[in-house]
Structures are given as structure tokens and as C-alpha cells.
Design a protein around this motif. Structure first.
Motif, PDB file in Angstrom:
ATOM      1  N   LEU A 123      99.796  34.083  33.600  1.00 22.58           N
ATOM      2  CA  LEU A 123      99.933  35.247  34.214  1.00 22.58           C
ATOM      3  C   LEU A 123      98.713  35.974  34.473  1.00 22.58           C
ATOM      4  N   LYS A 124      97.443  35.797  33.881  1.00 21.17           N
ATOM      5  CA  LYS A 124      96.289  36.174  34.059  1.00 21.17           C
ATOM      6  C   LYS A 124      95.768  35.615  35.492  1.00 21.17           C
ATOM      7  N   GLU A 125      95.845  34.475  35.471  1.00 16.47           N
ATOM      8  CA  GLU A 125      95.675  33.731  36.603  1.00 16.47           C
ATOM      9  C   GLU A 125      96.302  34.140  37.984  1.00 16.47           C
ATOM     10  N   ALA A 126      97.633  34.692  37.800  1.00 15.83           N
ATOM     11  CA  ALA A 126      98.311  35.302  38.827  1.00 15.83           C
ATOM     12  C   ALA A 126      97.754  36.813  39.430  1.00 15.83           C
ATOM     13  N   ALA A 127      97.537  37.164  38.070  1.00 20.25           N
ATOM     14  CA  ALA A 127      96.750  38.702  38.169  1.00 20.25           C
ATOM     15  C   ALA A 127      95.406  38.797  39.199  1.00 20.25           C
ATOM     16  N   GLU A 128      94.786  37.583  38.761  1.00 22.58           N
ATOM     17  CA  GLU A 128      93.514  37.376  39.432  1.00 22.58           C
ATOM     18  C   GLU A 128      93.667  37.035  40.811  1.00 22.58           C
ATOM     19  N   MET A 129      94.767  36.388  41.125  1.00 24.49           N
ATOM     20  CA  MET A 129      95.020  36.000  42.277  1.00 24.49           C
ATOM     21  C   MET A 129      95.430  37.244  43.333  1.00 24.49           C
ATOM     22  N   MET A 161      97.030  45.867  35.803  1.00 28.20           N
ATOM     23  CA  MET A 161      98.489  46.263  35.982  1.00 28.20           C
ATOM     24  C   MET A 161      99.348  45.106  36.483  1.00 28.20           C
ATOM     25  N   THR A 162      98.929  44.114  37.239  1.00 26.75           N
ATOM     26  CA  THR A 162      99.778  42.948  37.631  1.00 26.75           C
ATOM     27  C   THR A 162      99.966  42.075  36.352  1.00 26.75           C
ATOM     28  N   TYR A 163      99.278  41.868  35.740  1.00 25.67           N
ATOM     29  CA  TYR A 163      99.393  41.190  34.605  1.00 25.67           C
ATOM     30  C   TYR A 163     100.426  41.790  33.515  1.00 25.67           C
ATOM     31  N   ARG A 164     100.192  43.081  33.143  1.00 26.66           N
ATOM     32  CA  ARG A 164     101.215  43.769  32.467  1.00 26.66           C
ATOM     33  C   ARG A 164     102.625  43.757  32.948  1.00 26.66           C
ATOM     34  N   CYS A 165     102.515  44.124  34.341  1.00 26.54           N
ATOM     35  CA  CYS A 165     104.085  44.112  34.809  1.00 26.54           C
ATOM     36  C   CYS A 165     104.856  42.756  34.663  1.00 26.54           C
ATOM     37  N   LEU A 166     103.883  41.657  35.079  1.00 25.73           N
ATOM     38  CA  LEU A 166     104.496  40.316  34.895  1.00 25.73           C
ATOM     39  C   LEU A 166     104.760  39.843  33.333  1.00 25.73           C
ATOM     40  N   LYS A 167     103.907  40.165  32.169  1.00 23.80           N
ATOM     41  CA  LYS A 167     104.199  40.216  30.869  1.00 23.80           C
ATOM     42  C   LYS A 167     105.556  40.776  30.513  1.00 23.80           C
ATOM     43  N   ARG A 168     105.560  42.110  30.928  1.00 26.28           N
ATOM     44  CA  ARG A 168     106.947  42.877  30.572  1.00 26.28           C
ATOM     45  C   ARG A 168     107.989  42.192  31.229  1.00 26.28           C
TER      46      ARG A 168
END
Lengths: 159, 289
Positions: free
Chosen positions: B243-249, B274-281
Motif C-alpha cells: 500500500l505504501k508503494e502504491a501511495a508513492e506511485m 492520505m493515499t496510504y490511509r485511504c487504501l489501508k482503511r
């Protein structure tokens, strides 16, 4: 254009130009100067009135759009005999200083208590996010709304 | 405000005809929270307001065979309280709650927010991640298009001058899709977004992510999807690293600007978090199903 409204239970009408806002019509054509003109762009909330059960900025609504609808303004809260419980609580707890935000604060508070008689502090803050007060720091306003909410729900429960 | 005429036509065709006839001198009025302010500040040459909030097909929220239909003139306050929206699209409800304040939400419409088309439009990301499409009325009748094609740039949509946004539709397959929306502004109330973010995804029976969607607001000329970040996680087992990799992208897919509210660099950092948190949730919600 002829705009007919029910304001505080009374049928009223006025012939206004189409560019007239509801706020202007209330203040200048119907003589109801309780709702105030503050920022005039929907930020400060001192023009708040309740239209068909929902609070809104009367400075952003054309009078034409309010045609045929039911409006409650600050003038509709007190009766000749008594203040509204919100007004009493605001007075007793010192929730107003200069008072300019008061009409809008009270209408937002009424709109909240109509829908949610015992709101949490968080819910009160959320409900007041469109009403700016530059004097009180909001603390006493929040306390007064909680106080009135208890009073109103106590009365509803017959206590 | 300078004088203008006001009409509230009862049909889309009537409204379209009025707009075609009056050209630049006519403006479409919905909730008025943007337009009335504009008219007070710089009246321009507006001689006619066409109020679209009395046109039946622009109103209401309903479930159809295809999914959820939200009339363009539905107000934010109405969406927040509507049982169908709360059940099927809770993140559209959450996004609606971040718009303005109570009084502006009781005036402002979701269609008005989309047509105004500011990059920070709060309703856009939560709709984009549910693959919303829109119905547009013009002189030749109605057409449908994906919401992604509706946005063109700052204050510019793909609507022709006489066209109107009729409704927004969420496909049936996406009702209840696990999703999360986050807005970051400088205050809790009445703030414009520095960044808006939303995600939606499913987990298949093996626990892998399918149909991931990521959308961002206020960090590009228009609200955007992040297809490269979506590709990073599609078909994979969710892990914190992934998920962090996706947020980085996602950071590489936005183009924030420096302005008086925040620097581009600050916005990029917000996008990452915010992208990471949205994906995680979204993964959490999906795994509880």
C-alpha cells in the motif's frame, strides 16, 4: 416579481426585482431585520434562517427560490409572553457579547435541536461551523445550546 | 447585484433551449453558493438565470436497475441524510459532510459542485473511485459519459455552453464497494481542501485486491484517477509495504502547485499519507466482509 412566503406562520408577499436575495426581501420589504447582513457571501452565518425545516444562508438564496416556502426567522422564536428556551439560555449563560452573530447562532442552534435534541459538544461544533463569532470564543454558546437542549427535551418528556 | 431575469423551467429541453438562445448572457442556477457570490462580486453581462432545481429529472435519489441515481440538483444535506446513500455510498456521504457548513450544504448541490469543476471539488474523488458516470442533456437529447471525461481543467467541463448535467449514476456492481475518503484542509470547518483523496477496492476469495481505484483532488488541474498506483496493487495480496508503494506511485501521478495555502511539496507529502490511509482503511473494510 411577486414572491409569496409563509414567514413565522404568517403569509407575506412582496413585489421584488429578480436579483433580490431572501435576506434583502426579509429585511427591506417585510421589515424583519433580525437576520443580519454580514459577509454577504455565505461564510459568516449571521443571515441564517430556516426554510422548510433546513437552515441556510439567506444572503445566498434568491427570494424567487423561496416562493411558496415556509421560513422561520429569529423573530419567530419568542412569543409575546416568553422567550424561546434557546434565547433564555443564551441570556442566562452570557452566550452573546456584541450580539451581531446571535440571530444566526440561534437559528443554527434551533435547526440542530429540532433534529437532534441532545447533541454532543462535537455535534454542536459541527452544527455551528457556518456561524462565526468574533467575541465569545464559542464556549458559552456551546454551553447555552446544551442547556437549552436539556430544557427542551425535559419539557418534551413532561418533566 | 445587477438586474437579471429569473426563470425556473419545468423541463430540461426548455432549459437547454433558453441557454442556447441566450448564450453567454444566461447562467445556470442550482444552489447558488458559487454563482450568487460571483454575481455579487463581478456581475459580468448576465441577463438571465435559469434555475434547474425544479426540473423533475434533476431531482431525487433513487435505486434503479443499473445502480444508484443521484439527481444533479440533490443538495449535500439531502445526500447526507438519504438512506440509500448512507447504505450504499457512505464515503459520498462522508465527502458531502466536509463541504462548506450546514447552511451551504442545505443550498449547494452535488451537480453544481461538479459543473463548477474546481480541482478541489470535494464530491469528485469519492464519485471517481466508484466509476460514476453522468447524464448530460443537450439540444439532441441526453447522452452519458464517464465522470473522468466530464472534467477537463480548472472550471472547465466537457459540457457545451447550452448543455446541462442531469444526474450522476453509480453502477450497481459498485454499491457498497469498500471505500474511504479523506479531506485535509487548514481548518475543520468551511475549508478548501489542500488535498482530497479516495480509494475503493474489493478483496477476492483468496484475499487479493481487485478493481482498485484511487482518486485525488486539489493536486492537478482537475480531479484525477491514479491508474499507475492502482496497477501497483491490482491482483496482489494487501500488505503495508504494497500500500505504501502504491501511495508513492500516486505522488508521481499528481501535479500539485505552490499557492498561498500550501506548497506543492507539502501537498505531495499529504498525497502519500492520505493515499496510504485511504487504501489501508478500504482494505480493513473489505476484510471485515
Amino acid at each position: 416579481m411577486l414572491v409569496k412566503l409563509k414567514v413565522n406562520g404568517e403569509l407575506r408577499q412582496a413585489d421584488v426585482p429578480p436579483e433580490t436575495t431572501l435576506l434583502k426581501m426579509l429585511r427591506e420589504d417585510l421589515g424583519l431585520t433580525g437576520a443580519k447582513l454580514g459577509c454577504d457571501v455565505g461564510d459568516c452565518g449571521t443571515c441564517t434562517v430556516i426554510v422548510d425545516g433546513d437552515s441556510l444562508n439567506s444572503c445566498l438564496m434568491l427570494a424567487a427560490k423561496a416562493n411558496g416556502r415556509e421560513i422561520t426567522t429569529i423573530e419567530g422564536l419568542a412569543t409575546s409572553a416568553d422567550l424561546h428556551p434557546l434565547q433564555k439560555s443564551f441570556e442566562e449563560l452570557g452566550a452573546l457579547q456584541c450580539g451581531f452573530c446571535g440571530p444566526g447562532m440561534l437559528m443554527s442552534a434551533k435547526n440542530l435541536l429540532d433534529k437532534n435534541p441532545e447533541p454532543s459538544v462535537h455535534e454542536i461544533k459541527d452544527a455551528l461551523s457556518g456561524n462565526l463569532c468574533r467575541c465569545t470564543g464559542y464556549t458559552k454558546i456551546i454551553e447555552a445550546i446544551q442547556d437549552a437542549g436539556r430544557e427542551l427535551s425535559g419539557a418534551a418528556a413532561g418533566n | 447585484m445587477r438586474p437579471f431575469d429569473y426563470v425556473a423551467p419545468a423541463s430540461a429541453q426548455e432549459a437547454v433551449a433558453l441557454l442556447a438562445e441566450h448564450g453567454d448572457h444566461a447562467k445556470v442556477l442550482a444552489g447558488g453558493t458559487d454563482l450568487i457570490v460571483d454575481l455579487k462580486h463581478h456581475a459580468g453581462n448576465v441577463s438571465l438565470l435559469v434555475d434547474v432545481t425544479e426540473i423533475p429529472e434533476f431531482l431525487g435519489i433513487e435505486e434503479t436497475d443499473e445502480g444508484l441515481r443521484i439527481g444533479s440538483a440533490a443538495k449535500y444535506g439531502e445526500i447526507m441524510e438519504h438512506a440509500l446513500c448512507r447504505e450504499y455510498t457512505p464515503e459520498i456521504v462522508a465527502a458531502s459532510h466536509t463541504v462548506g457548513a450546514v447552511q451551504t450544504r442545505n443550498l449547494g448541490t452535488i451537480g453544481g459542485n461538479l459543473v463548477t469543476c474546481v480541482p478541489s471539488a470535494d464530491s469528485a474523488p469519492s464519485l471517481l473511485v466508484l466509476d460514476a458516470d453522468v447524464t448530460v442533456a443537450g439540444t439532441d437529447g441526453n447522452r452519458r459519459m464517464p465522470l473522468t471525461d466530464f472534467f477537463v481543467g480548472p472550471r472547465k467541463t466537457s459540457l457545451a455552453p447550452h448543455e446541462l448535467l442531469v444526474d450522476i449514476r453509480i453502477p450497481k456492481a459498485n454499491l457498497g464497494k469498500p471505500s474511504h475518503f479523506l479531506k485535509f484542509g487548514l481548518r475543520k470547518g468551511q475549508a478548501l481542501a489542500l488535498v482530497n483523496a479516495a480509494a475503493a477496492l474489493w478483496l477476492d476469495d483468496k484475499g487479493a485486491i481487485t478493481e482498485p481505484r484511487i482518486a485525488l483532488g486539489a493536486v492537478a488541474p482537475k480531479p484525477v484517477r491514479c491508474p499507475k498506483a492502482e496497477a501497483v496493487i491490482a491482483g496482489k495480496q494487501p500488505s503495508d509495504e504494497l500500500l505504501k508503494e502504491a501511495a508513492e506511485m500516486a505522488v508521481t501521478e499528481c501535479k500539485p502547485i505552490d499557492d498561498f495555502r500550501a506548497s506543492a511539496n507539502y501537498r505531495r507529502q499529504l498525497v502519500r499519507t492520505m493515499t496510504y490511509r485511504c487504501l489501508k482503511r478500504s482494505v480493513e473494510i473489505a476484510s471485515q466482509r
